[in-house]
Write a protein that holds these residues in place. Structure first.
Motif, mmCIF file in Angstrom:
data_model
loop_
_atom_site.group_PDB
_atom_site.id
_atom_site.type_symbol
_atom_site.label_atom_id
_atom_site.label_comp_id
_atom_site.label_asym_id
_atom_site.label_seq_id
_atom_site.Cartn_x
_atom_site.Cartn_y
_atom_site.Cartn_z
ATOM 1 N N HIS A 69 47.194 41.376 41.400
ATOM 2 C CA HIS A 69 47.103 42.794 41.775
ATOM 3 C C HIS A 69 48.265 43.565 41.130
ATOM 4 O O HIS A 69 48.073 44.646 40.563
ATOM 5 C CB HIS A 69 47.199 42.969 43.296
ATOM 6 C CG HIS A 69 45.921 42.755 44.040
ATOM 7 N ND1 HIS A 69 44.790 43.508 43.834
ATOM 8 C CD2 HIS A 69 45.606 41.875 45.026
ATOM 9 C CE1 HIS A 69 43.821 43.102 44.651
ATOM 10 N NE2 HIS A 69 44.293 42.102 45.385
ATOM 11 N N SER A 79 41.624 50.539 38.485
ATOM 12 C CA SER A 79 40.335 50.109 39.037
ATOM 13 C C SER A 79 40.254 48.591 39.076
ATOM 14 O O SER A 79 39.694 48.020 40.010
ATOM 15 C CB SER A 79 39.159 50.706 38.255
ATOM 16 O OG SER A 79 39.195 50.289 36.917
ATOM 17 N N TYR A 80 40.834 47.928 38.063
ATOM 18 C CA TYR A 80 40.885 46.462 38.099
ATOM 19 C C TYR A 80 41.791 45.994 39.233
ATOM 20 O O TYR A 80 41.535 44.980 39.872
ATOM 21 C CB TYR A 80 41.373 45.891 36.779
ATOM 22 C CG TYR A 80 40.431 46.068 35.616
ATOM 23 C CD1 TYR A 80 39.087 46.356 35.795
ATOM 24 C CD2 TYR A 80 40.892 45.925 34.311
ATOM 25 C CE1 TYR A 80 38.225 46.508 34.711
ATOM 26 C CE2 TYR A 80 40.040 46.079 33.222
ATOM 27 C CZ TYR A 80 38.713 46.368 33.433
ATOM 28 O OH TYR A 80 37.876 46.517 32.364
ATOM 29 N N LYS A 82 42.093 47.105 42.050
ATOM 30 C CA LYS A 82 41.381 47.155 43.332
ATOM 31 C C LYS A 82 40.149 46.249 43.366
ATOM 32 O O LYS A 82 39.483 46.179 44.399
ATOM 33 C CB LYS A 82 40.960 48.601 43.614
ATOM 34 C CG LYS A 82 42.153 49.519 43.796
ATOM 35 C CD LYS A 82 41.720 50.960 43.925
ATOM 36 C CE LYS A 82 42.945 51.871 44.024
ATOM 37 N NZ LYS A 82 42.586 53.282 43.965
ATOM 38 N N ASP A 83 39.865 45.575 42.264
ATOM 39 C CA ASP A 83 38.670 44.737 42.168
ATOM 40 C C ASP A 83 39.003 43.329 42.677
ATOM 41 O O ASP A 83 39.522 42.487 41.945
ATOM 42 C CB ASP A 83 38.193 44.696 40.714
ATOM 43 C CG ASP A 83 36.879 43.956 40.543
ATOM 44 O OD1 ASP A 83 36.555 43.087 41.372
ATOM 45 O OD2 ASP A 83 36.187 44.248 39.557
ATOM 46 N N GLU A 84 38.684 43.064 43.936
ATOM 47 C CA GLU A 84 39.044 41.785 44.558
ATOM 48 C C GLU A 84 38.377 40.585 43.873
ATOM 49 O O GLU A 84 38.973 39.512 43.798
ATOM 50 C CB GLU A 84 38.681 41.796 46.043
ATOM 51 C CG GLU A 84 39.540 42.730 46.885
ATOM 52 C CD GLU A 84 41.012 42.320 46.932
ATOM 53 O OE1 GLU A 84 41.320 41.126 46.814
ATOM 54 O OE2 GLU A 84 41.852 43.231 47.078
ATOM 55 N N VAL A 85 37.143 40.782 43.372
ATOM 56 C CA VAL A 85 36.444 39.670 42.715
ATOM 57 C C VAL A 85 37.160 39.307 41.414
ATOM 58 O O VAL A 85 37.431 38.134 41.137
ATOM 59 C CB VAL A 85 34.961 40.023 42.454
ATOM 60 C CG1 VAL A 85 34.279 38.934 41.632
ATOM 61 C CG2 VAL A 85 34.229 40.212 43.777
ATOM 62 N N LEU A 86 37.485 40.314 40.624
ATOM 63 C CA LEU A 86 38.182 40.066 39.359
ATOM 64 C C LEU A 86 39.558 39.451 39.610
ATOM 65 O O LEU A 86 39.941 38.469 38.963
ATOM 66 C CB LEU A 86 38.314 41.372 38.568
ATOM 67 C CG LEU A 86 39.078 41.277 37.255
ATOM 68 C CD1 LEU A 86 38.396 40.306 36.290
ATOM 69 C CD2 LEU A 86 39.200 42.668 36.624
#
Ligand SMILES: [Zn+2]
Length: 107
Positions: A69, A79-80, A82-86
């Protein structure tokens, strides 16, 4: 509270081992706007029936996840960030990628 500091892309982040994080319902939290990562104490990871090795593995995966993070934040890739999957994918796969790169001697 135990504290240490790590440099992520030029920014110092404080790693805080925090019993109170239980109240937030998470094992770890990255606070990218104050350069802090809070993490549950290793011994409090998972449940009472889990082994010390399992708790250790969970602690490492959680801390890796929170650092990813921070990497995205310091890269300006909000935006990345905040992307929990990524974030989870990178944290989980990074050790395997590093092993591949070491085998190929390309690090
Ligand atoms: Zn996350």
């Amino acid at each position: 509270m135990d504290k240490k500091t790590v440099n992520i892309l030029g920014a110092d982040y404080t790693i805080e081992t925090d019993e109170e994080i239980l109240k937030d319902g998470a094992d770890g939290i990255c606070h990218p706007y104050s350069n802090r990562i809070r993490i549950r104490p290793k011994e409090n990871m998972l449940g009472d029936g889990d082994t010390k090795e399992e708790k250790e593995k969970c602690y490492k995966e959680t801390l890796s996840h929170e650092c990813i993070h921070a990497y995205f934040r310091e890269s300006g890739l909000y935006s990345y960030m905040k992307d929990e999957v990524l974030v989870d994918w990178i944290a989980t796969q990074f050790p395997k990628m590093e092993k591949t790169f070491r085998e190929l001697d390309i690090l």
